[in-house]
Every structure is written in C-alpha cells, then in structure tokens.
Motif scaffolding. Structure first.
Motif, PDB file in Angstrom:
ATOM      1  N   LEU A   1      36.440  38.751  31.906  1.00 42.89           N
ATOM      2  CA  LEU A   1      36.728  40.154  32.202  1.00 42.89           C
ATOM      3  C   LEU A   1      38.158  40.536  31.854  1.00 42.89           C
ATOM      4  CD1 LEU A   1      34.916  40.636  35.636  1.00 42.89           C
ATOM      5  CD2 LEU A   1      34.194  41.467  33.395  1.00 42.89           C
ATOM      6  N   VAL A   2      39.065  39.544  31.862  1.00 39.65           N
ATOM      7  CA  VAL A   2      40.465  39.815  31.508  1.00 39.65           C
ATOM      8  C   VAL A   2      40.520  40.266  30.049  1.00 39.65           C
ATOM      9  CG1 VAL A   2      42.756  38.818  31.188  1.00 39.65           C
ATOM     10  CG2 VAL A   2      41.382  38.183  33.180  1.00 39.65           C
ATOM     11  N   GLY A   3      41.135  41.391  29.827  1.00 39.30           N
ATOM     12  CA  GLY A   3      41.181  41.959  28.482  1.00 39.30           C
ATOM     13  C   GLY A   3      40.167  43.062  28.297  1.00 39.30           C
ATOM     14  N   ARG A   4      39.056  42.969  29.037  1.00 42.81           N
ATOM     15  CA  ARG A   4      38.049  44.024  28.979  1.00 42.81           C
ATOM     16  C   ARG A   4      38.278  45.065  30.079  1.00 42.81           C
ATOM     17  NH1 ARG A   4      32.454  40.520  28.032  1.00 42.81           N
ATOM     18  NH2 ARG A   4      33.192  39.327  26.204  1.00 42.81           N
ATOM     19  N   LEU A   5      38.709  44.579  31.232  1.00 43.01           N
ATOM     20  CA  LEU A   5      39.026  45.463  32.347  1.00 43.01           C
ATOM     21  C   LEU A   5      40.478  45.252  32.750  1.00 43.01           C
ATOM     22  CD1 LEU A   5      35.878  44.987  34.642  1.00 43.01           C
ATOM     23  CD2 LEU A   5      36.319  46.865  33.047  1.00 43.01           C
TER      24      LEU A   5
ATOM     25  N   LEU B   1      40.389  43.042  40.531  1.00 43.47           N
ATOM     26  CA  LEU B   1      40.635  42.757  41.946  1.00 43.47           C
ATOM     27  C   LEU B   1      39.751  43.619  42.840  1.00 43.47           C
ATOM     28  CD1 LEU B   1      44.531  42.371  42.240  1.00 43.47           C
ATOM     29  CD2 LEU B   1      42.788  40.586  42.432  1.00 43.47           C
ATOM     30  N   THR B   2      39.604  44.882  42.481  1.00 38.53           N
ATOM     31  CA  THR B   2      38.750  45.776  43.263  1.00 38.53           C
ATOM     32  C   THR B   2      37.308  45.317  43.225  1.00 38.53           C
ATOM     33  OG1 THR B   2      40.223  47.628  42.743  1.00 38.53           O
ATOM     34  CG2 THR B   2      38.041  48.168  43.579  1.00 38.53           C
ATOM     35  N   LEU B   3      36.844  44.904  42.052  1.00 35.30           N
ATOM     36  CA  LEU B   3      35.483  44.382  41.921  1.00 35.30           C
ATOM     37  C   LEU B   3      35.295  43.141  42.784  1.00 35.30           C
ATOM     38  CD1 LEU B   3      32.692  44.230  40.546  1.00 35.30           C
ATOM     39  CD2 LEU B   3      33.789  42.937  38.696  1.00 35.30           C
TER      40      LEU B   3
ATOM     41  N   GLY C   1      36.021  33.633  43.350  1.00 35.10           N
ATOM     42  CA  GLY C   1      36.267  33.114  42.012  1.00 35.10           C
ATOM     43  C   GLY C   1      36.768  34.181  41.056  1.00 35.10           C
ATOM     44  N   ILE C   2      36.347  35.411  41.280  1.00 31.89           N
ATOM     45  CA  ILE C   2      36.780  36.508  40.416  1.00 31.89           C
ATOM     46  C   ILE C   2      38.236  36.897  40.693  1.00 31.89           C
ATOM     47  CG2 ILE C   2      36.455  38.978  39.959  1.00 31.89           C
ATOM     48  CD1 ILE C   2      33.468  38.537  40.233  1.00 31.89           C
ATOM     49  N   ILE C   3      38.617  36.967  41.953  1.00 33.75           N
ATOM     50  CA  ILE C   3      39.942  37.501  42.271  1.00 33.75           C
ATOM     51  C   ILE C   3      41.052  36.455  42.274  1.00 33.75           C
ATOM     52  CG2 ILE C   3      38.960  39.381  43.617  1.00 33.75           C
ATOM     53  CD1 ILE C   3      39.601  37.917  46.134  1.00 33.75           C
ATOM     54  N   THR C   4      40.731  35.202  42.568  1.00 34.61           N
ATOM     55  CA  THR C   4      41.788  34.189  42.691  1.00 34.61           C
ATOM     56  C   THR C   4      42.609  34.014  41.415  1.00 34.61           C
ATOM     57  OG1 THR C   4      40.496  33.004  44.367  1.00 34.61           O
ATOM     58  CG2 THR C   4      42.282  31.804  43.313  1.00 34.61           C
ATOM     59  N   PRO C   5      41.991  33.891  40.232  1.00 35.02           N
ATOM     60  CA  PRO C   5      42.830  33.749  39.024  1.00 35.02           C
ATOM     61  C   PRO C   5      43.661  34.984  38.718  1.00 35.02           C
ATOM     62  CG  PRO C   5      40.547  33.064  38.608  1.00 35.02           C
ATOM     63  CD  PRO C   5      40.560  33.792  39.916  1.00 35.02           C
ATOM     64  N   ILE C   6      43.188  36.147  39.165  1.00 27.06           N
ATOM     65  CA  ILE C   6      43.895  37.393  38.852  1.00 27.06           C
ATOM     66  C   ILE C   6      45.187  37.512  39.647  1.00 27.06           C
ATOM     67  CG2 ILE C   6      43.671  39.907  38.735  1.00 27.06           C
ATOM     68  CD1 ILE C   6      41.853  38.344  36.866  1.00 27.06           C
TER      69      ILE C   6
END
Length: 224
Positions: A54-58, A64-66, A102-107
């Motif tokens: 998702l990084v680069g696309r959003l 983070l909101t997702l 898993g989605i928010i931790t790397p961000i």
C-alpha cells in the motif's frame, strides 16, 4: 507515539486476558487457550506484507486510518463476545486484530522518520520504541487493576469471595464453578470494553493526523 501507546496497550491486554476467557470462562485447556492467539501473528505477517504494497499507492496517514479502523472492528467483535458466542468468532476477531496491527506497525517508522530532520531520527525512533515497550507495561497495569476491581466487586455480589479455588474438573462444586465463570466473564468483558474505547480513540487520532497533514499541504501550496 500516542497511537503506538494506544495500540500497544490493546494488544497486550487482549493477549493476556483472551486466554483467561478461554480457560476460565469457556473451560478450554491451556493448550487451546494459547492456540486461540494463533491467528494474530499469522495475520500480522499478512498485514505487514499488505502494508508494504500500500505504501506508494496510498498516503501513509491514510494507511494508518485504515489500520486503526480494522483494529477497532476487531475490538468491537471481542466486545460483542459472550459466553454463548461461537468460538470461531474469537478466532476471527484475533485474526482481524493481527491484520490491522500488521498494517499500521511498519507505517509508524515511516511517519516518524519523515517527520524529523535526519540528525534526530535516531532519537525519534528510540522514543517510539520506548513508547511501544511502555505501552505494554502501562496497559497491563491499568487493565489489570480494572480487572481485579471488577472481579472482586462481582465476587462480593455473588457471595463468592474466595477466588483461589481450582478450576480443574471436580475441584469445586458445579454451583460455585458457575459463579466463578460469571465473575471472570464480567471482568474480561470490562477489558474488552476498555480495549474497544482505546481502539476508537486510536482511530480518532489517526483521522486527526490525516486532517492535520492535509492542512499542512494546503498551507504550503498557498504560500507557493
């Protein structure tokens, strides 16, 4: 850092009290109580891979909101769990929680590193790492205190002030065992309520970050 504090508290609380629910309320074995957490690391890995795509696309703040929305959904599912709920609902909720984390931790690292000068990135990352560790300590302490207060209060109402009895088969009479299950269920349900409120707060914080980010971009464009 505030998001890290909130979601870290959610994860540690569910990790600690979900096995208590499985063993003390549903009567599962210790192995089954540990296995109920299995979907979390599996879906956490899947969420991390999805986050990378998702990084680069959003925009990072939108990701983070997702992620916080998914975590809030998982906490709401656990909030709805009762002693009569099917067991698979708990597995689904734990899996959804792992996916959101898993989605928010790397961000977190991307946002932190891009928010400070290069000379301060080490300090910023270290602060976030400390916050993550501290969130587990704080979450365990706060939710543990709430759990103890609720269970003791419920025990007095039911006339079952001795909570040190064994839960093994035949360890206590059936009537007392039923009361113990009810006491533990009320305490863990309060924990689920608290994690749901924390999840909603984390979602609100992520939405605030998105709004703030958009305002900064707008101001820069106007100045140019």
């Amino acid at each position: 850092n505030l998001l890290t504090l909130l979601v870290g508290s959610i994860v540690i609380s569910i990790t600690v009290y979900l096995p208590i629910w499985s063993q003390g309320v549903l009567g599962k074995s210790a192995t089954a109580a540990g296995f109920v957490l299995m979907p979390m690391p599996v879906c956490w890995t899947i969420g991390s891979l999805l986050s990378g795509n998702l990084v680069g696309r959003l925009k990072t703040h939108s990701i983070l909101t997702l992620g916080t929305a998914i975590v809030s959904t998982a906490c709401f599912m656990l909030f709805l769990v009762s002693t009569h709920s099917p067991v698979f609902l708990i597995y689904v909720a734990v899996g959804v929680l792992g996916l959101g984390m898993g989605i928010i931790t790397p961000i977190f690292m991307l946002v932190i590193q891009s928010a400070v000068p290069a000379s301060k990135r080490g300090v910023a990352v270290a602060l976030n790492t400390f916050t993550n560790t501290f969130s587990q300590t704080l979450g365990s302490a706060v939710f543990g205190t709430v759990f103890n207060l609720v269970t003791l209060s419920q025990a007095k109402k039911l006339g079952q002030e001795n909570l040190n009895a064994s839960f093994e088969t035949g360890g206590v009479p059936a009537e007392e065992l039923s009361k113990l299950h009810e006491i533990l269920a009320s305490g863990v349900h309060i924990i689920y309520s608290g994690t749901f409120l924390a999840a909603l707060l984390s979602f609100a914080v992520s939405c605030f970050l998105v709004k703030t980010r958009h305002e900064k971009i707008k101001n820069v464009s106007v100045q140019k």
